[in-house]
Motif scaffolding. Structure first.
Motif, PDB file in Angstrom:
ATOM      1  N   MET A  25      29.544 -11.606  -4.648  1.00 34.79           N
ATOM      2  CA  MET A  25      29.676 -12.746  -4.863  1.00 34.79           C
ATOM      3  C   MET A  25      30.446 -13.162  -3.592  1.00 34.79           C
ATOM      4  N   LEU A  26      31.493 -12.448  -3.182  1.00 33.84           N
ATOM      5  CA  LEU A  26      32.240 -13.687  -2.368  1.00 33.84           C
ATOM      6  C   LEU A  26      31.853 -12.628  -0.696  1.00 33.84           C
ATOM      7  N   PHE A  27      30.957 -11.923  -1.050  1.00 32.60           N
ATOM      8  CA  PHE A  27      29.955 -11.753   0.851  1.00 32.60           C
ATOM      9  C   PHE A  27      28.832 -11.889   0.742  1.00 32.60           C
ATOM     10  N   PHE A  28      28.482 -12.446  -1.350  1.00 25.74           N
ATOM     11  CA  PHE A  28      27.069 -13.590  -0.674  1.00 25.74           C
ATOM     12  C   PHE A  28      27.481 -15.250   0.256  1.00 25.74           C
ATOM     13  N   GLY A  29      29.243 -15.286   0.052  1.00 32.74           N
ATOM     14  CA  GLY A  29      28.987 -16.558   0.434  1.00 32.74           C
ATOM     15  C   GLY A  29      28.825 -17.072  -1.192  1.00 32.74           C
ATOM     16  N   LYS A  30      30.047 -16.462  -1.866  1.00 38.90           N
ATOM     17  CA  LYS A  30      29.631 -17.648  -3.664  1.00 38.90           C
ATOM     18  C   LYS A  30      31.073 -17.356  -4.243  1.00 38.90           C
ATOM     19  N   LEU A  31      31.258 -18.199  -5.025  1.00 41.59           N
ATOM     20  CA  LEU A  31      32.326 -17.591  -6.102  1.00 41.59           C
ATOM     21  C   LEU A  31      32.066 -17.756  -7.332  1.00 41.59           C
ATOM     22  N   PHE A  32      32.404 -16.488  -8.136  1.00 48.52           N
ATOM     23  CA  PHE A  32      31.580 -15.680  -9.666  1.00 48.52           C
ATOM     24  C   PHE A  32      32.339 -16.606 -10.173  1.00 48.52           C
ATOM     25  N   GLY A  33      31.853 -17.396 -11.148  1.00 48.38           N
ATOM     26  CA  GLY A  33      32.644 -17.936 -12.149  1.00 48.38           C
ATOM     27  C   GLY A  33      31.264 -18.672 -12.997  1.00 48.38           C
ATOM     28  N   PHE A  34      31.212 -18.658 -13.606  1.00 49.34           N
ATOM     29  CA  PHE A  34      29.429 -18.615 -15.320  1.00 49.34           C
ATOM     30  C   PHE A  34      29.731 -20.031 -15.426  1.00 49.34           C
ATOM     31  N   SER A  35      30.358 -20.154 -16.162  1.00 47.87           N
ATOM     32  CA  SER A  35      30.510 -21.570 -16.908  1.00 47.87           C
ATOM     33  C   SER A  35      30.044 -22.878 -16.127  1.00 47.87           C
ATOM     34  N   SER A  36      29.964 -22.630 -14.956  1.00 49.59           N
ATOM     35  CA  SER A  36      28.947 -23.735 -14.105  1.00 49.59           C
ATOM     36  C   SER A  36      28.207 -24.163 -14.001  1.00 49.59           C
ATOM     37  N   ASN A  37      27.258 -23.000 -14.739  1.00 49.33           N
ATOM     38  CA  ASN A  37      26.102 -22.922 -15.220  1.00 49.33           C
ATOM     39  C   ASN A  37      25.703 -23.627 -16.641  1.00 49.33           C
ATOM     40  N   PHE A  38      26.581 -24.554 -17.170  1.00 52.54           N
ATOM     41  CA  PHE A  38      26.012 -25.701 -18.222  1.00 52.54           C
ATOM     42  C   PHE A  38      26.082 -27.057 -17.570  1.00 52.54           C
ATOM     43  N   ARG A  39      26.401 -26.938 -16.485  1.00 53.59           N
ATOM     44  CA  ARG A  39      26.595 -28.026 -16.018  1.00 53.59           C
ATOM     45  C   ARG A  39      25.824 -28.789 -15.227  1.00 53.59           C
ATOM     46  N   VAL A  40      24.705 -26.986 -14.659  1.00 50.05           N
ATOM     47  CA  VAL A  40      23.640 -27.496 -13.954  1.00 50.05           C
ATOM     48  C   VAL A  40      22.998 -27.182 -14.307  1.00 50.05           C
ATOM     49  N   ILE A  41      22.360 -26.720 -15.663  1.00 51.42           N
ATOM     50  CA  ILE A  41      21.274 -26.508 -16.657  1.00 51.42           C
ATOM     51  C   ILE A  41      21.315 -28.577 -17.108  1.00 51.42           C
ATOM     52  N   CYS A  42      22.782 -28.730 -17.699  1.00 48.34           N
ATOM     53  CA  CYS A  42      22.661 -30.505 -17.875  1.00 48.34           C
ATOM     54  C   CYS A  42      22.114 -31.204 -17.108  1.00 48.34           C
ATOM     55  N   ALA A  43      22.438 -31.137 -15.792  1.00 49.10           N
ATOM     56  CA  ALA A  43      22.142 -31.664 -14.385  1.00 49.10           C
ATOM     57  C   ALA A  43      20.118 -31.566 -13.983  1.00 49.10           C
ATOM     58  N   ALA A  44      19.650 -30.621 -14.553  1.00 48.37           N
ATOM     59  CA  ALA A  44      18.792 -30.441 -14.280  1.00 48.37           C
ATOM     60  C   ALA A  44      17.685 -30.747 -15.073  1.00 48.37           C
ATOM     61  N   CYS A  45      18.632 -31.038 -16.264  1.00 40.99           N
ATOM     62  CA  CYS A  45      17.807 -31.309 -17.827  1.00 40.99           C
ATOM     63  C   CYS A  45      18.169 -33.028 -17.556  1.00 40.99           C
ATOM     64  N   GLY A  46      18.815 -33.946 -16.127  1.00 40.03           N
ATOM     65  CA  GLY A  46      18.329 -34.971 -16.125  1.00 40.03           C
ATOM     66  C   GLY A  46      20.412 -35.782 -16.419  1.00 40.03           C
ATOM     67  N   ALA A  47      20.738 -34.793 -16.876  1.00 39.21           N
ATOM     68  CA  ALA A  47      21.896 -35.990 -17.126  1.00 39.21           C
ATOM     69  C   ALA A  47      22.387 -36.630 -16.640  1.00 39.21           C
ATOM     70  N   GLY A  48      22.468 -36.218 -14.686  1.00 38.46           N
ATOM     71  CA  GLY A  48      22.893 -36.998 -13.833  1.00 38.46           C
ATOM     72  C   GLY A  48      22.487 -39.077 -13.873  1.00 38.46           C
ATOM     73  N   THR A  49      21.147 -39.071 -14.782  1.00 28.41           N
ATOM     74  CA  THR A  49      20.735 -40.488 -14.959  1.00 28.41           C
ATOM     75  C   THR A  49      21.717 -41.524 -15.584  1.00 28.41           C
ATOM     76  N   ARG A  50      22.343 -40.260 -16.681  1.00 30.45           N
ATOM     77  CA  ARG A  50      23.729 -41.476 -17.042  1.00 30.45           C
ATOM     78  C   ARG A  50      25.113 -41.497 -17.052  1.00 30.45           C
ATOM     79  N   VAL A  51      24.704 -39.900 -17.160  1.00 32.75           N
ATOM     80  CA  VAL A  51      25.991 -39.438 -16.417  1.00 32.75           C
ATOM     81  C   VAL A  51      27.102 -39.317 -15.032  1.00 32.75           C
ATOM     82  N   PRO A  52      27.402 -39.954 -14.702  1.00 33.04           N
ATOM     83  CA  PRO A  52      28.155 -39.771 -13.100  1.00 33.04           C
ATOM     84  C   PRO A  52      28.228 -37.991 -12.788  1.00 33.04           C
ATOM     85  N   PHE A  53      29.191 -37.830 -13.836  1.00 34.30           N
ATOM     86  CA  PHE A  53      29.446 -35.783 -13.487  1.00 34.30           C
ATOM     87  C   PHE A  53      28.223 -35.023 -12.800  1.00 34.30           C
ATOM     88  N   PHE A  54      27.220 -35.094 -13.501  1.00 30.85           N
ATOM     89  CA  PHE A  54      26.216 -34.195 -13.820  1.00 30.85           C
ATOM     90  C   PHE A  54      25.067 -34.745 -12.387  1.00 30.85           C
TER      91      PHE A  54
END
Lengths: 185, 137
Positions: A25-54
């Motif tokens: 993952m470092l060689f691909f220019g990314k950091l190995f960390g799985f739980s960020s996906n929960f935040r990404v999915i929340c944001a993709a579902c539109g949580a960003g319109t209500r909560v700035p964190f997303f």
């Protein structure tokens, strides 16, 4: 070859492959960390319109969602092609302890009591899985990472905050196992 | 396809987590009860090899596949968020027997009730986002 792969893998092979994944993952220019996906999915579902964190550029994190899709596929490949169907070989002491709590000895990878289809018809099990998942999601974001981001990526980079997080993981795990399990089960 | 490498690495992750049995509730119970070396061996090996790898990457100023320097961002220094967040995470980890990665690997094994825990994980993440400014960090 396939037969060898179908046996449970020894810890040193598994640990080495996990380190390799982090380096890849470092060689691909990314950091190995799985739980960020929960935040990404929340944001993709539109949580960003209500909560700035997303409210962030979640599309730039889609590589991690692809990793997640791969993880599901990897589980499917393991169970379909690389499984000998044997029960998990845990220690006798653990079997005794969990039997006292009402769990049967392992017949596969997961206990029927929590993950069998019947579990879906028990309000208690539904509440436990929902509540447990809630703490995983809340805690990992609060701590800024989970086992992959802190225990593997963070400790590998000698980050003491990650060590604090890992100590926290164990405090929580021990409280659950020794204090709360006897009350819950 | 640029994304294929992430899917393939994810597949490797799903397989190794399955074949090491690290996605099993039984193994996590065994770990928290200190009744086997297995999980400590996995995490320990990964960390030792990880520390060596990161050291070498920094020492030789290695670059990623696009030629960009590999950058390590230090974690922000504080205690409360890591300790409190870590404890809450640990409670959930021991209860469900999976951390976030294995939650999804278990889906591939068709343990469908784990979907409840995944949904819970999304809810928990959402509530963290809501409460974030009111929590000690």
């Amino acid at each position: 070859m396939l037969e060898t792969l179908s046996q449970p893998w020894p810890w040193y092979v598994s640990g080495a492959v996990l380190a390799l994944i982090m380096v890849l993952m470092l060689f691909f220019g990314k950091l190995f960390g799985f739980s960020s996906n929960f935040r990404v999915i929340c944001a993709a579902c539109g949580a960003g319109t209500r909560v700035p964190f997303f409210d962030f550029n979640w599309k730039s994190q889609l590589w991690n969602v692809l990793f997640l899709v791969g993880a599901i596929l990897g589980g499917w490949i393991s169970t379909t092609f690389l499984s000998n169907g044997e029960a998990v070989q845990i220690s006798q002491a653990t079997i005794r302890d969990i039997q006292e709590l009402g769990f049967s000895a392992p017949k596969g990878l997961q206990p029927e009591e929590l993950f069998g289809t019947e579990a879906l018809f028990s309000l208690k099990t539904i509440a436990l899985l929902l509540g447990g998942g809630f703490m995983i999601g809340f805690g990992s974001r609060y701590a800024g990472g989970c086992t992959s981001g802190h225990a593997i990526s963070g400790l590998s980079n000698l980050q003491w905050p990650s060590l604090v997080a890992v100590v926290g993981f164990f405090i929580g795990g021990l409280i659950m196992t020794f204090l709360l399990y006897p009350l819950i089960f | 396809m640029k994304g294929l490498k992430f899917i393939v690495t994810g597949i490797l992750f799903g397989i190794v987590m399955s074949k090491s049995e690290a996605i099993s509730w039984y193994r996590i119970q065994e770990m928290f009860r200190f009744q086997s070396f297995h999980m400590y061996g996995i995490i320990g090996t990964a960390v030792v090899l990880g520390v060596i790898s990161v050291y070498l990457i920094k020492k030789f100023k290695m670059r990623d596949y696009q030629g960009n320097p590999i950058i390590f961002t230090p974690k922000e220094k504080s205690v409360p968020r890591y300790l409190f967040g870590g404890i809450i995470f640990g409670l959930g980890w021991a209860l469900v027997g999976s951390c976030p990665g294995p939650l999804f690997v278990n889906l591939g094994h068709a343990y469908w009730p784990i979907l409840l825990a995944i949904f819970g994980g999304l809810l928990g993440t959402y509530f963290y986002g809501v409460l974030r400014d009111r929590l000690p960090h």
